[in-house]
Design a protein around this motif. Structure first.
Motif, PDB file in Angstrom:
ATOM      1  N   GLU A 106     -20.853  33.485 -16.290  1.00  0.00           N
ATOM      2  CA  GLU A 106     -21.779  32.956 -15.283  1.00  0.00           C
ATOM      3  C   GLU A 106     -21.052  31.965 -14.386  1.00  0.00           C
ATOM      4  O   GLU A 106     -20.271  31.146 -14.867  1.00  0.00           O
ATOM      5  N   SER A 151     -24.070  28.484 -10.264  1.00  0.00           N
ATOM      6  CA  SER A 151     -25.146  29.403  -9.928  1.00  0.00           C
ATOM      7  C   SER A 151     -26.461  28.942 -10.542  1.00  0.00           C
ATOM      8  O   SER A 151     -26.534  28.648 -11.731  1.00  0.00           O
ATOM      9  N   ARG A 152     -27.497  28.898  -9.726  1.00  0.00           N
ATOM     10  CA  ARG A 152     -28.811  28.494 -10.239  1.00  0.00           C
ATOM     11  C   ARG A 152     -29.561  29.698 -10.789  1.00  0.00           C
ATOM     12  O   ARG A 152     -30.463  29.562 -11.580  1.00  0.00           O
ATOM     13  N   ARG A 153     -29.174  30.887 -10.330  1.00  0.00           N
ATOM     14  CA  ARG A 153     -29.916  32.083 -10.748  1.00  0.00           C
ATOM     15  C   ARG A 153     -29.214  32.830 -11.885  1.00  0.00           C
ATOM     16  O   ARG A 153     -29.562  33.954 -12.193  1.00  0.00           O
ATOM     17  N   GLY A 154     -28.222  32.180 -12.475  1.00  0.00           N
ATOM     18  CA  GLY A 154     -27.519  32.823 -13.583  1.00  0.00           C
ATOM     19  C   GLY A 154     -26.656  34.000 -13.150  1.00  0.00           C
ATOM     20  O   GLY A 154     -26.484  34.962 -13.896  1.00  0.00           O
ATOM     21  N   GLU A 155     -26.127  33.924 -11.941  1.00  0.00           N
ATOM     22  CA  GLU A 155     -25.304  35.011 -11.405  1.00  0.00           C
ATOM     23  C   GLU A 155     -23.995  35.110 -12.198  1.00  0.00           C
ATOM     24  O   GLU A 155     -23.315  34.111 -12.419  1.00  0.00           O
ATOM     25  N   THR A 156     -23.659  36.304 -12.641  1.00  0.00           N
ATOM     26  CA  THR A 156     -22.427  36.480 -13.411  1.00  0.00           C
ATOM     27  C   THR A 156     -21.367  37.192 -12.567  1.00  0.00           C
ATOM     28  O   THR A 156     -21.686  37.910 -11.626  1.00  0.00           O
TER      29      THR A 156
END
Ligand SMILES: [Zn+2]
Length: 230
Positions: free
Chosen positions: A123, A127-132
């Motif tokens: 991750e 990233s706030r949206r948990g983007e990996t």
């Protein structure tokens, strides 16, 4: 330096061996037959097809379809193309890299983005949206020490490939100020990355990506070792 096609130490696929065979045994501008090709690679399936694959790398090999003056089953090795035996300087068209070659490049780069160092599937820290991170291989022109420019395949994450994170670019003065506060060892490390045009992973980071690639049972052993052996 170019390897020889029948070197027993050569670890290469049929396509590369055929390319070397053409250069070593046939020579540009000369003719050969399909039988000679098959004789050179006994028991190798689809050797004709591997030879034809070279065309995607700019190799010009004519049959009597391309050159009606040629007898049937006689081919002409007109001209060599890309140095297919050199894995890092192979092709001009990046989309032509095979999945096997792509996997080899990513493995050579320790399964990490060569720009920001993130590991595949990890991750993004901001990233706030948990983007990996998704790793991909792209062609990058690199200037070598002798000043020549060479195209290489490097591992990059999707974000770095797209031109980095979405935030505004850092201010030069802030970067210089932070630079002045680095320790001598950190300065030397950064200087090395700048010289090489890529970030070299630290041993501890390599171990982290290796850990992540272990099966979960093995990961438990590593975690246990970390807890019990200081
Ligand atoms: Zn990256």
């Amino acid at each position: 330096m170019r390897p020889t096609w029948n070197d027993p130490e050569l670890r290469a696929g049929t396509k590369i061996k055929v390319a070397l065979w053409l250069l070593d045994e046939v020579g540009e501008g000369n003719f050969f037959t399909k039988a000679q090709l098959r004789e050179a690679f006994p028991g190798v399936e689809q050797v004709d097809r591997r030879m034809r694959d070279l065309r995607a790398n700019g190799w010009v090999i004519n049959t009597n379809r391309e050159d009606p003056g040629l007898p049937l089953n006689t081919l002409c090795f007109v001209r060599a193309g890309d140095a297919v035996w050199d894995p890092r300087a192979r092709r001009s068209a990046p989309q032509e890299i095979s999945s096997k070659e792509r996997a080899a490049v990513i493995a050579a780069d320790d399964y990490m983005c060569t720009v920001c160092g993130i590991a595949g599937g990890e991750e993004y820290p901001d990233s706030r949206r948990g983007e990996t991170a998704q790793l991909s291989v792209s062609a990058r022109k690199e200037t070598l020490e002798d000043g020549s420019v060479e195209q290489r395949y490097v591992t990059q994450c999707k974000r770095c490939k797209a031109g980095g994170a979405q935030e505004a670019a850092p201010q030069l003065q802030d970067v210089l100020t932070a630079l002045d506060m680095l320790s001598a060892a950190e300065r030397e490390e950064l200087a090395q990355w700048v010289r090489r045009g890529r970030r070299s992973p630290r041993r501890v980071e390599q171990l982290w990506t290796e850990f992540r690639r272990l099966p979960s049972g093995s990961r438990a052993f590593v975690a246990d070792r970390l807890r019990h052996r200081p």
